[in-house]
Design a protein around this motif. Structure first.
Motif, PDB file in Angstrom:
ATOM      1  N   GLU A  47      40.995 -56.205  -4.483  1.00  0.00           N
ATOM      2  CA  GLU A  47      40.935 -55.483  -3.210  1.00  0.00           C
ATOM      3  C   GLU A  47      41.233 -56.472  -2.091  1.00  0.00           C
ATOM      4  N   GLY A  71      43.827 -52.454   0.615  1.00  0.00           N
ATOM      5  CA  GLY A  71      44.689 -52.236  -0.532  1.00  0.00           C
ATOM      6  C   GLY A  71      44.008 -52.619  -1.826  1.00  0.00           C
ATOM      7  N   ILE A  95      50.748 -51.179  -5.620  1.00  0.00           N
ATOM      8  CA  ILE A  95      49.704 -51.303  -4.602  1.00  0.00           C
ATOM      9  C   ILE A  95      49.235 -49.914  -4.208  1.00  0.00           C
ATOM     10  N   ASN A  96      47.939 -49.712  -4.228  1.00  0.00           N
ATOM     11  CA  ASN A  96      47.337 -48.506  -3.661  1.00  0.00           C
ATOM     12  C   ASN A  96      46.810 -48.862  -2.275  1.00  0.00           C
ATOM     13  N   TRP A  97      47.422 -48.276  -1.250  1.00  0.00           N
ATOM     14  CA  TRP A  97      47.115 -48.661   0.124  1.00  0.00           C
ATOM     15  C   TRP A  97      46.484 -47.497   0.876  1.00  0.00           C
ATOM     16  N   ILE A 138      55.318 -52.165   0.784  1.00  0.00           N
ATOM     17  CA  ILE A 138      54.622 -51.767  -0.446  1.00  0.00           C
ATOM     18  C   ILE A 138      55.631 -51.509  -1.564  1.00  0.00           C
TER      19      ILE A 138
END
Length: 293
Positions: free
Chosen positions: A232, A262, A253-255, A246
């Motif tokens: 994180e 992220g 990447i989960n933003w 991204i």
């Protein structure tokens, strides 16, 4: 005397009104070691360094340099340290040489040492240039040159490369690495950049909310999480993110746009974290905070 740590921080606390900036930190730094203090804005890094420098006084606890407190030993300790603050203002209408000569006079040093420093910080071509006309990276080189004029036993640098482009940042790194090879100077460096800490420092101390979360060499810190983790992170200066950053990432990447946080899964943390940090730097993204789960 050589066995005495150059810096000892013993259960130090510091508050500003309702903000508890430093909460019971203990450190012991031996001769010749380069230390990184890594953490987000507001973690307490600058406050801790300012107490070590003698600028701030702890509310509780004790700080010793070379086995001595600041009280009653200020002149002696000032002569043995070099420091560069987050922001330093110089006289714009002095040249690089004149600025160094001014600070050299405080230590009774002459032109020979000034010339030597100009070469060390690679400003020979700018030695007659007014400070007002220096780039950001060149000003930071000047700040570093002033900090090492007196051949300090301890060098204290507060975010010396923040805001610099990657090339200027690497030039500062090169100067510090040469200093590390050629002297017995100890250094404390506060930084947002994990790669900077890895490149320059023997020991990394991660600070948040005024406390030490983890410390050790980079390999030791990564070894704790070597089975793969979800990392994180925050990035500093969200308004400056390059478009499509991204999508360009080699990792998924989960933003979260709302929290500006992220998450990225790294299967081989020791190898892939370096790749991820390299990707961020290449895109001028400033890594601000790290956590894993």
């Amino acid at each position: 005397m050589d066995n005495i740590p150059v810096i000892q921080v013993k259960d130090v606390h510091k508050s500003f009104k309702s903000v508890h900036a430093v909460r019971g930190i203990n450190l012991s730094i031996p001769k010749g070691q380069f230390i990184a203090l890594l953490g987000p804005n507001g973690a307490g890094k600058t406050t801790l360094v300012e107490m070590i420098e003698g600028i701030q006084r702890p509310d509780k606890g004790e700080i010793l340099l070379f086995g001595k407190p600041w009280s009653g030993n200020r002149d002696e300790l000032h002569a043995r340290i070099g420091l560069s603050l987050q922001e330093t203002r110089y006289i714009d209408k002095l040249t690089v040489t004149e600025s160094l000569r001014l600070f050299a006079s405080f230590y009774g040093l002459g032109q020979d040492r000034v010339n030597e420093i100009i070469t060390i910080i690679d400003l020979d071509e700018k030695k007659k240039t007014y400070v007002a006309n220096l780039s950001g990276g060149q000003r930071q080189k000047l700040s570093l040159g002033i900090a090492i004029l007196n051949n300090p036993r301890v060098l204290l640098l507060d975010e010396p490369t923040t805001g610099l482009d990657p090339n200027a940042r690497r030039e500062i790194w090169s100067i510090l690495l040469k200093l590390k090879e050629q002297s017995h100077t100890s250094m404390i460096l506060t930084t947002h950049y994990m790669e900077e800490a890895e490149k320059l420092c023997d020991h990394i101390i991660i600070i948040d909310q005024g406390r030490i979360l983890k410390q050790g060499s980079l390999s030791e810190l990564l070894h704790e999480d070597n089975n793969g983790r979800v990392v994180e992170f925050n990035l500093q200066g969200s308004e400056k993110y390059p478009e499509g950053w991204i999508i360009k990432s080699p990792f998924k990447i989960n933003w979260d746009e709302i929290t500006e946080k992220g998450r990225v899964r790294l299967n081989d943390l020791e190898k892939e974290l370096r790749q991820f940090l390299g990707f961020l730097e290449k895109n001028n993204l400033c890594f601000e905070k790290y956590g894993s789960s």
